[in-house]
Design a protein around this motif. Structure first.
Motif, PDB file in Angstrom:
ATOM      1  N   GLU A  64     -10.324  -3.263  -2.935  1.00 29.89           N
ATOM      2  CA  GLU A  64     -10.470  -1.985  -2.231  1.00 29.89           C
ATOM      3  C   GLU A  64      -9.506  -0.937  -2.795  1.00 29.89           C
ATOM      4  O   GLU A  64      -9.859   0.239  -2.936  1.00 29.89           O
ATOM      5  N   ASP A  95     -10.886   0.228  -6.144  1.00 29.57           N
ATOM      6  CA  ASP A  95     -11.999   1.159  -5.933  1.00 29.57           C
ATOM      7  C   ASP A  95     -11.508   2.539  -5.501  1.00 29.57           C
ATOM      8  O   ASP A  95     -12.026   3.566  -5.958  1.00 29.57           O
ATOM      9  N   ALA A  96     -10.496   2.563  -4.629  1.00 26.57           N
ATOM     10  CA  ALA A  96      -9.951   3.843  -4.168  1.00 26.57           C
ATOM     11  C   ALA A  96      -9.319   4.611  -5.332  1.00 26.57           C
ATOM     12  O   ALA A  96      -9.513   5.830  -5.455  1.00 26.57           O
ATOM     13  N   VAL A 108     -10.070   4.342  -8.575  1.00 26.84           N
ATOM     14  CA  VAL A 108     -11.129   4.786  -9.489  1.00 26.84           C
ATOM     15  C   VAL A 108     -11.850   6.003  -8.924  1.00 26.84           C
ATOM     16  O   VAL A 108     -12.126   6.972  -9.641  1.00 26.84           O
ATOM     17  N   ARG A 109     -12.138   5.990  -7.636  1.00 28.24           N
ATOM     18  CA  ARG A 109     -12.792   7.156  -7.006  1.00 28.24           C
ATOM     19  C   ARG A 109     -11.890   8.378  -7.069  1.00 28.24           C
ATOM     20  O   ARG A 109     -12.348   9.490  -7.300  1.00 28.24           O
ATOM     21  N   LEU A 110     -10.604   8.156  -6.861  1.00 29.04           N
ATOM     22  CA  LEU A 110      -9.643   9.255  -6.935  1.00 29.04           C
ATOM     23  C   LEU A 110      -9.606   9.838  -8.346  1.00 29.04           C
ATOM     24  O   LEU A 110      -9.565  11.057  -8.528  1.00 29.04           O
ATOM     25  N   LYS A 121     -12.025   9.802 -10.554  1.00 27.58           N
ATOM     26  CA  LYS A 121     -13.278  10.481 -10.844  1.00 27.58           C
ATOM     27  C   LYS A 121     -13.361  11.848 -10.183  1.00 27.58           C
ATOM     28  O   LYS A 121     -14.081  12.723 -10.645  1.00 27.58           O
ATOM     29  N   PHE A 122     -12.630  12.037  -9.107  1.00 28.54           N
ATOM     30  CA  PHE A 122     -12.758  13.239  -8.307  1.00 28.54           C
ATOM     31  C   PHE A 122     -12.147  14.469  -8.967  1.00 28.54           C
ATOM     32  O   PHE A 122     -12.697  15.549  -8.895  1.00 28.54           O
ATOM     33  N   LYS A 144      -6.790  12.000 -12.609  1.00 27.80           N
ATOM     34  CA  LYS A 144      -7.005  11.131 -13.770  1.00 27.80           C
ATOM     35  C   LYS A 144      -5.809  11.203 -14.719  1.00 27.80           C
ATOM     36  O   LYS A 144      -5.355  10.190 -15.245  1.00 27.80           O
TER      37      LYS A 144
END
Length: 161
Positions: free
Chosen positions: A20, A23-24, A26-28, A30-31, A36
């Motif tokens: 989890e 995933d958090a 990676v989403r951060l 991408k945003f 990044k």
């Protein structure tokens, strides 16, 4: 929607399992590009501060080369702001005073070595002067031995103003 405080986020992240949390992150990443960039620094660059500072200094050199076209020996204030914005972001990622000092001194040395002039543009001169003030503040936070070396390295920078 009001964002949560840092302590609330920290508590929530502590309860997540490894997948989890991954995933958090990676989403951060991408945003937003800044997220990044920060993750890139934390995961790949933070273990070697000297190489990171050299990489940022090389990027400053490239930006000066792109902007410094012609023989008028001056920089447009928008270009100067862009260069400063980029390396300020890198300094924030690092948080290390020696890295900050190295990057700021390198930026000012570019003006000194290239004999750039501000002309009648007080905005550019003020941006340069603010970098000199930030260098002095960073020097004061260093060990006394390093302070002496840094002050010797910045001698003559005031002559451009």
């Amino acid at each position: 929607m009001k964002p949560a405080t840092i302590s609330e986020l920290k508590k929530s992240l502590a309860h997540l399992d490894r997948d989890e949390l991954l995933d958090a992150c990676v989403r951060l990443a991408k945003f937003k590009v800044d997220n990044k960039s920060l993750l890139t620094y934390l995961l790949m660059k933070s273990d070697d501060e000297l190489a990171y500072a050299d990489e940022v200094c090389d990027a400053i050199d490239e930006q000066f080369l792109e902007a410094y076209v012609g023989t008028n020996r001056s920089l447009h204030k928008k270009t100067l702001r862009k260069i400063i914005r980029e390396f300020e972001k890198c300094i924030r990622y690092s948080g290390d005073k020696e890295t900050e000092l190295k990057i700021r001194i390198h930026f000012c040395r570019q003006f000194f070595d290239r004999k750039l002039r501000f002309g009648r543009c007080r905005v550019s001169a003020n941006m340069y002067a603010s970098q000199l003030k930030k260098i002095d503040k960073a020097i004061d936070k260093l060990h006394p031995d390093l302070q002496y070396d840094a002050r010797r390295e910045t001698q003559g920078f005031d002559s451009l103003l």
